[in-house]
Design a protein around this motif. Structure first.
Motif, PDB file in Angstrom:
ATOM      1  N   ASP A  94      44.630  26.332  -7.502  1.00 18.28           N
ATOM      2  CA  ASP A  94      46.018  26.093  -7.877  1.00 18.28           C
ATOM      3  C   ASP A  94      46.636  24.960  -7.055  1.00 18.28           C
ATOM      4  N   ALA A  95      47.559  24.233  -7.671  1.00 19.06           N
ATOM      5  CA  ALA A  95      48.236  23.117  -6.991  1.00 19.06           C
ATOM      6  C   ALA A  95      49.065  23.606  -5.804  1.00 19.06           C
ATOM      7  N   PHE A  96      49.432  24.891  -5.799  1.00 22.05           N
ATOM      8  CA  PHE A  96      50.253  25.405  -4.704  1.00 22.05           C
ATOM      9  C   PHE A  96      49.460  26.314  -3.753  1.00 22.05           C
ATOM     10  N   TYR A 116      48.407  25.394  -1.153  1.00 20.62           N
ATOM     11  CA  TYR A 116      48.744  25.011   0.233  1.00 20.62           C
ATOM     12  C   TYR A 116      49.861  25.870   0.821  1.00 20.62           C
ATOM     13  N   VAL A 117      50.408  26.799   0.063  1.00 19.65           N
ATOM     14  CA  VAL A 117      51.290  27.799   0.683  1.00 19.65           C
ATOM     15  C   VAL A 117      50.671  29.196   0.634  1.00 19.65           C
ATOM     16  N   ASP A 118      49.362  29.271   0.420  1.00 17.31           N
ATOM     17  CA  ASP A 118      48.675  30.567   0.344  1.00 17.31           C
ATOM     18  C   ASP A 118      47.894  30.833   1.635  1.00 17.31           C
ATOM     19  N   PRO A 119      48.058  32.000   2.224  1.00 12.85           N
ATOM     20  CA  PRO A 119      47.373  32.253   3.504  1.00 12.85           C
ATOM     21  C   PRO A 119      45.844  32.245   3.397  1.00 12.85           C
ATOM     22  N   ASP A 120      45.300  32.686   2.252  1.00  9.25           N
ATOM     23  CA  ASP A 120      43.839  32.693   2.116  1.00  9.25           C
ATOM     24  C   ASP A 120      43.255  31.285   2.180  1.00  9.25           C
ATOM     25  N   TYR A 148      44.274  28.863   4.046  1.00 10.54           N
ATOM     26  CA  TYR A 148      44.155  28.484   5.460  1.00 10.54           C
ATOM     27  C   TYR A 148      43.084  29.302   6.176  1.00 10.54           C
ATOM     28  N   PRO A 205      51.715  15.418  -3.184  1.00  9.48           N
ATOM     29  CA  PRO A 205      51.867  16.779  -2.669  1.00  9.48           C
ATOM     30  C   PRO A 205      50.916  17.112  -1.530  1.00  9.48           C
ATOM     31  N   ALA A 234      53.932  21.012   4.692  1.00  7.81           N
ATOM     32  CA  ALA A 234      55.240  21.583   4.391  1.00  7.81           C
ATOM     33  C   ALA A 234      55.581  22.794   5.253  1.00  7.81           C
ATOM     34  N   LEU A 235      54.557  23.521   5.690  1.00  5.94           N
ATOM     35  CA  LEU A 235      54.786  24.758   6.450  1.00  5.94           C
ATOM     36  C   LEU A 235      55.038  24.449   7.924  1.00  5.94           C
ATOM     37  N   ASP A 236      55.680  25.373   8.602  1.00  3.00           N
ATOM     38  CA  ASP A 236      55.808  25.274  10.049  1.00  3.00           C
ATOM     39  C   ASP A 236      54.402  25.355  10.648  1.00  3.00           C
TER      40      ASP A 236
END
Lengths: 432, 432
Positions: B25-27, B29-33, B35, B66, B70-72
């Motif tokens: 998925d394009a998003f 990069y906000v998924d914990p798995d 990382y 994109p 983006a995350l802290d």
């Protein structure tokens, strides 16, 4: 009615004797395994959330009370998120000593990294010494702190809501990553902040982090009524708690919100034993290991008088406390201590032992603790409790293994999480 | 000689076509798995550290690129810490847009939560639009930012070192928690900050987080020489890299430090294929999916000219770039782009394809990539490389599965981590 139960993690336990009482190293509170175990234990009991306090200074602690919320809450909660699937993760962070853009991004990041389980407990900070770590000017007065907090919350919520739900297109075929028309600049220009926005992050699974708030003053109650989803409060009696809940819900309605959009969750410190005598023995051992010196200093700070004004075997100097017009501390903690001491006619020493870190304390069997909870719930005084755990991990294990099953039998607590986000699990209305 | 290898994680990959190229998925990069998988993969290859960039604004990105940090970073790295045991965790954070007390506590917390594996990449922030999220006044000029950065580093290091190693007594029998004589107030009063201290946290297992720095200007180099353990830099040629390394090491000696206390780690973007043709096909597909429009805007920002001044099929307007006295951006990125374009006589379009996110780019087989690394190492130009991964996870998996084994065969890379802390694994001298 099923209630909300959260567990506060403050160092090694809310009781300042906990580090000497418990098994394990005195510096376990900086060890990741310590937090992983706590998170998994609380989730095994289906507690709604872990609640982390925030300590931005140790100079007033003088290291005699190592119940420090010493770590950055968001970093610690991110570790706990990685070890759990359902439990909520609520971190305290100050509106006085942060930039709203940074704080919004930090908690939005925690919300994504936990797949929608983050909460922010917005505080204005009442410990004067903290100011020494942020520029050296004195802690702003109560009303100034709340004026900043109000604008701070506007900015943070604005950033969290700057991406509409439909903004995340991610269409690989057309190359459209985001629908830029659905991502909105904030362009906030106010008395304290100027923040353009938008957020760097899309909405989370629960829309945005859940907002906790803990102010008991007029400004605090009004802030809670306008912005908060959950109010954490210090209440010693059913009557006071009911009056508080009625008042804050009324204020919420005044802000155009449904009364039950706001959950009222007082602190409760249970000291659990398999018999009443065992619970009392646990409490006495904890108290003995703690001593009274540092406690006395903490009480003096909380009620806003010099420590020399407190005599261990005399009553609390209530007139002196009420005469302090320049009081900058927590009204909730001050008022609860005065109420408890006067109602039960306690000496200062007795107050130190009766006061569960500023919160109602119940020393007894799981049945006795469940009875107290049931009585308060049946009276309509609360929507749940934020449990102050006396010493980790045993105090939490006792709650999960012995108190939670009793509450379930009495239909006072859910058997499992209702959903995957904190907002859903708390029974909050969906965001517009 | 065994080199340092770190991997930069920037959204879904350093290449801006990565989100369309990769599976998933394009998003993500906000998924914990996402990382967790990256961290485990990098640790399986014994890479020294994960390196996270920091993005405090998306307005200039206009969502066409994109690859957002983006995350802290500290929150994201804490999740990665929970899924790993040995790999270092380095987060970028700005000295211009943070309070030193908060930043010191955040990275000290990450250091404890990872048992001594944290690093902080100190940057002054060169993207003008970021200032709009922090008060609306313009981004301070280069020298002002560096003056603040210098004092900021003094405060942060002072806080990190405010607890001596022997301060943590934890003696349950006597009730001595801390040896308060070994915890020192900072009492810093300077031009930009007033911070009393001490830290709320004891020293970590590695003493304090490792300091990364990335400034290429005079002030940047001098800051690195005084404070940094690792310097991240953009270098296109062995000659330039060698000159840079020689210069920064000489400056370190001037600050009374051993030359090898400072590790020089340029960026390197490998595009890996099992044949050269396969690597080139990967690169071409990525480039095609990306297009040139947003890249052109980024290049304009980086070299400090209006986007209208760049013509795709003309050379870079070097005179115009050099005439910009008010340039506030990254000198390292600007100079590397100018050097690459002039040396290889590239058009703007060719530069866009040749430039690996501002860093050296090698498109080829694992052997060809290992050859480049070996050549640079044998020339004494570097202490290692910070690998810019084109697209996750495949770009990282290719490095770990195919490049790392070749480097090991050539005795250029360790077979396993030397120890448990980042400081030890990087071969840095112990703290005094």
């Amino acid at each position: 009615m099923e209630i909300i139960l959260t567990a506060t993690v403050m160092g090694l336990g809310m009781h300042h004797g906990s580090w000497r009482y418990r098994d394990g190293d005195a510096f376990d509170y900086v060890d990741p395994d310590y937090y992983a175990h706590i998170a998994r234990t609380a989730e095994a009991g289906a507690l709604h959330a872990i609640f982390l306090a925030d300590t931005l200074d140790v100079s007033e602690e003088r290291f005699a009370r190592p119940n420090l919320g010493a770590l950055d809450p968001a970093v610690t909660l991110a570790v706990m998120a990685a070890h759990t699937e359902r439990i909520g993760l609520v971190g305290t962070s100050s509106t006085t000593f942060n930039e709203p853009f940074n704080l919004a991004r930090r908690f939005a990041s925690l919300d994504h990294m936990s797949r929608g389980r983050a909460g922010w407990n917005a505080v204005t900070t009442f410990v004067p010494a903290v100011a020494g770590n942020f520029g050296g000017t004195p802690l702003p007065a109560h009303d100034q702190r709340y004026a900043r907090a109000r604008e701070f919350l506007d900015v943070v919520i604005g950033l969290w809501e700057s991406w509409e739900a439909g903004a995340t297109v991610g269409d690989k075929a057309t190359g459209t990553f985001v629908d830029a028309a659905r991502v909105h600049a904030l362009d906030h220009v106010g008395e304290h902040f100027s923040v353009r926005g938008p957020s760097t992050l899309p909405r989370s699974r629960q829309g945005r982090p859940v907002i906790f708030q803990a102010g008991a003053s007029e400004s605090g109650r009004d802030l809670a009524a306008q912005y908060a989803d959950v109010v954490f409060t210090a209440q010693n009696t059913i009557e006071a708690a009911t009056a508080f809940r009625t008042d804050v819900r009324r204020r919420a309605v005044g802000h155009g919100r449904p009364a039950d959009a706001l959950k009222i969750v007082p602190g409760l410190l249970p000291v659990v034993g398999s018999t009443t005598a065992e619970a009392q023995a646990r409490k006495e051992e904890l108290d003995e290991l703690r001593g009274v010196g540092p406690e006395l200093e903490k009480l003096a700070l909380r009620v806003g008088v010099p420590v020399e004004a407190l005599e261990l075997d005399e009553p609390l100097p209530v007139d002196l406390i009420r005469a302090n017009d320049g009081f900058r501390g927590s009204h909730g903690f001050r008022d609860a201590a005065v109420e408890l001491a006067t109602r039960r006619n306690l000496t200062v020493r007795e107050l130190l032992y009766a006061n569960g870190g500023g919160h109602q304390q119940v020393v007894g069997t799981p049945e006795e603790i469940a009875d107290t909870i049931e009585t308060w719930v049946e009276a309509g005084a609360v929507d749940g409790f934020n449990l102050m755990i006396d010493a980790f991990p045993s105090g939490l294990e006792d709650v999960v293994e012995h108190v939670v099953p009793l509450l379930r039998k009495r239909c006072l607590f859910h058997n499992e999480y209702a959903g995957s986000t904190l907002r859903t699990n708390l029974g909050l209305p969906p965001l517009p």
